[in-house]
Motif scaffolding. Sequence first.
Motif: not given
Length: 447
Positions: A36-37, A39-47, A79-84, A90-92
Amino acid sequence: MSDVIKLKKGLSIRLAGKAETVFAQVALPELYAIQPTDFHNLVPKMVAKVGDKVQAGSVLFFDKKQPEVKFVSPVSGELVAVNRGERRVILEVVVKADGQNSAVDFGKADINSLSRQQVIEKMLEAGAWPYFKQRPYNVVADPKAEPKAIFVSTFDSAPLAPDYDFVIKGNEDAFQKGLDVLGKIAPVFVGVHNNGAAQVFSGAKGVTVTAFEGPHPAGCVGVQINHVNPINAGEKVFTIGVQEVVAVGKLFTTGVHDFSRVAVVAGSEVKNKAYFRTVVGAQLSTVVNGNLLSDNVRVISGNVLTGAESKAEGYLGFYDAQVTVIPEGNHYEMFGWALPGFNKFSAGRTFFSWLTGSKEYKLDTNTHGEHRAFVVSNELDKVFPMDIYPEYLFKAIMAQDIDKMDQLGIYEVVEEDIALCEFVCTSKLPLQKVLRNGLDLMVKEVG
């Protein structure tokens, strides 16, 4: 032939380590990540959740500000990881590939029978919409916006950048089909290099083609916009890369979102400098491990001017088609400024290296100085080929003077356009970060 615009201002940095136009046999990694980093100004919401099985094209997350903008998996697997990071940002979002290459079928479509809105909806559904960046601000484009134009730069003038004439081979039809799709959304402008650009670029149909020549940043799409169809107050322009156009073309002709890419690994610290076939978000381990001349290096996803620092365990940026490796600058040189400097690249004539002509240089990350007072010296203007006064713009940003920022042209520039200004700045200021702070302020205060 198209119109030709010759740029005199700029600077071509002659870095050692350019790759030959050949493909290396590189194994695809197991891990892939959408960051997500990127993409500027993105606020991600996991699905999707950790442990979920996904296909290429399955939705991973969406943008809270624009819920219709989806970000999808580039490969099939788990999907093995949501790194924060700090404050749980959320970074990755990491997917482990299963090697099956199964993909969501979004259905073939005849572009001639689709309306503008239907084209947009199909791109949104397939997760292809984030390929569009919107100016001003350089953010993921607003699907509800009506841009006055879409710009595609078909060459990259940054140091050690990939040769898109070589990259595009075999995908000429998909590129033209992609341009046809873009033409349904807005008029398309294509920038080509005035030095024998591939026929698929210079002879593109249904678009306005303009040729550019001159030093970097001639290949930057922002510079091309400024010279062909400048952004005025209240206007919006979309930009998209060459390989992303190909992916859009394939989406409509095959019904499958193809995330395959061609990238280049280059730099003075790389053993085997070559092009390789990969996938968006691929882990860099397979092109970095065992392919470096030393351990004291900086791995960069992208080019040396605008790329992001990474490592072998890092991932290829969403918009990147280049991996660059140069020496770290964690060393000091006694009285280096007083030496003749025959092996030191200089934007001016500080060192005698200007006598060596077209010599290539092995540069490291050392800034050769620390932050100093920011004075108007005209040095930035010499490498900035746009009708904007960069020093005064940066001063207005630092003062958070919104009216002055507007008047001085902040809507026309993004980080890559002023990267050379940062390179030559004797004040050693992080001008790209300064500009991003200004753009974020304008988003907050003006919208």
